[in-house]
Design an enzyme around this catalytic site. Structure first.
Site, short mmCIF file in Angstrom:
data_model
loop_
_atom_site.label_atom_id
_atom_site.label_comp_id
_atom_site.label_asym_id
_atom_site.label_seq_id
_atom_site.Cartn_x
_atom_site.Cartn_y
_atom_site.Cartn_z
N TYR A 87 -5.34 -3.30 8.83
CA TYR A 87 -4.15 -3.44 7.98
C TYR A 87 -4.03 -2.38 6.89
CZ TYR A 87 -4.12 -7.96 10.25
OH TYR A 87 -4.11 -8.96 11.19
N ASN A 93 7.77 -10.02 7.26
CA ASN A 93 6.48 -9.94 7.96
C ASN A 93 5.94 -11.36 8.04
OD1 ASN A 93 3.86 -9.65 8.84
ND2 ASN A 93 3.44 -7.83 7.61
N HIS A 95 3.54 -15.63 16.03
CA HIS A 95 3.17 -15.96 17.40
C HIS A 95 3.44 -17.41 17.78
CE1 HIS A 95 1.42 -12.08 16.81
NE2 HIS A 95 0.64 -12.56 15.86
N ASP A 150 13.56 -20.82 14.15
CA ASP A 150 14.82 -21.55 13.97
C ASP A 150 15.49 -21.18 12.65
OD1 ASP A 150 14.38 -22.72 16.43
OD2 ASP A 150 13.85 -24.69 15.62
N HIS A 210 5.66 -5.48 11.00
CA HIS A 210 4.21 -5.68 11.03
C HIS A 210 3.52 -4.37 10.67
CE1 HIS A 210 4.55 -9.62 12.83
NE2 HIS A 210 5.51 -9.11 13.58
N LEU A 211 2.47 -4.46 9.90
CA LEU A 211 1.68 -3.28 9.54
C LEU A 211 0.98 -2.70 10.76
CD1 LEU A 211 0.09 -4.79 6.30
CD2 LEU A 211 1.81 -2.97 6.38
N SER A 212 0.38 -3.57 11.56
CA SER A 212 -0.34 -3.12 12.75
C SER A 212 0.57 -3.24 13.97
CB SER A 212 -1.61 -3.97 12.96
OG SER A 212 -1.25 -5.31 13.28
N ARG A 223 -1.66 -11.94 20.27
CA ARG A 223 -0.76 -11.37 19.27
C ARG A 223 0.43 -10.63 19.89
NH1 ARG A 223 -3.41 -11.71 14.28
NH2 ARG A 223 -5.68 -11.69 14.44
#
Length: 147
Positions: free
Chosen positions: A22, A73, A79, A86, A99-101, A110
């Site tokens: 991260y 994020n 997941h 919703d 997402h950072l990664s 993931r």
């Protein structure tokens, strides 16, 4: 233009939690980068971080009334959180999932996002720049909706 930057679970641990995955920046440092980026462009931004799903749902619902877009994020909720999916689907402003990664290059569990199908788009794998790219995308979408 007003954008909500919404940070999900464990992002308050950035800088300490798995820096090889991260990065070494803290959440405060990432928020400072975002603030600098948005102020230069005349964009108003609000930040919110929570480890609690319901708090994030509340923020998404409130954003529909007061924001032009959301950069989100969802962390691990990406997941499996149908509640967040919703909530994103229920609001009529652009939501960019970030997402950072690169979640698609990590563990198999993931790879799937339940948020992406209802978000305006997903940006993943660019470190803290994912947020800046998300803001650019959100801004573009929000402006095109105004025209």
């Amino acid at each position: 233009m007003k954008i909500l930057v919404l940070h999900g679970p464990n992002l308050n641990r950035l800088g300490k939690r798995e820096p090889a995955v991260y990065g070494s920046l803290t959440l405060e440092e990432i928020n400072a980068q975002i603030l600098n980026f948005t102020q230069e462009r005349g964009i108003r931004v609000e930040f919110f971080q929570s480890n609690h799903e319901g708090d994030l749902v509340d923020q998404l619902q409130a954003a529909a009334e007061s924001m032009d877009a959301v950069v989100f994020n969802p962390g691990a909720f990406t997941h499996y959180s149908i509640a967040l999916r919703d909530a994103v689907a229920s609001i009529d402003i652009p939501v960019i999932e970030v997402h950072l990664s690169n979640i698609h290059a990590r563990e198999e569990f993931r790879h799937k996002s339940v948020i992406a199908p209802v978000a305006a788009g997903q940006i993943s794998g660019f470190g803290s720049a994912s947020y800046l790219l998300g803001i650019q995308a959100a801004l573009s979408l929000a402006q095109s909706r105004r025209n």
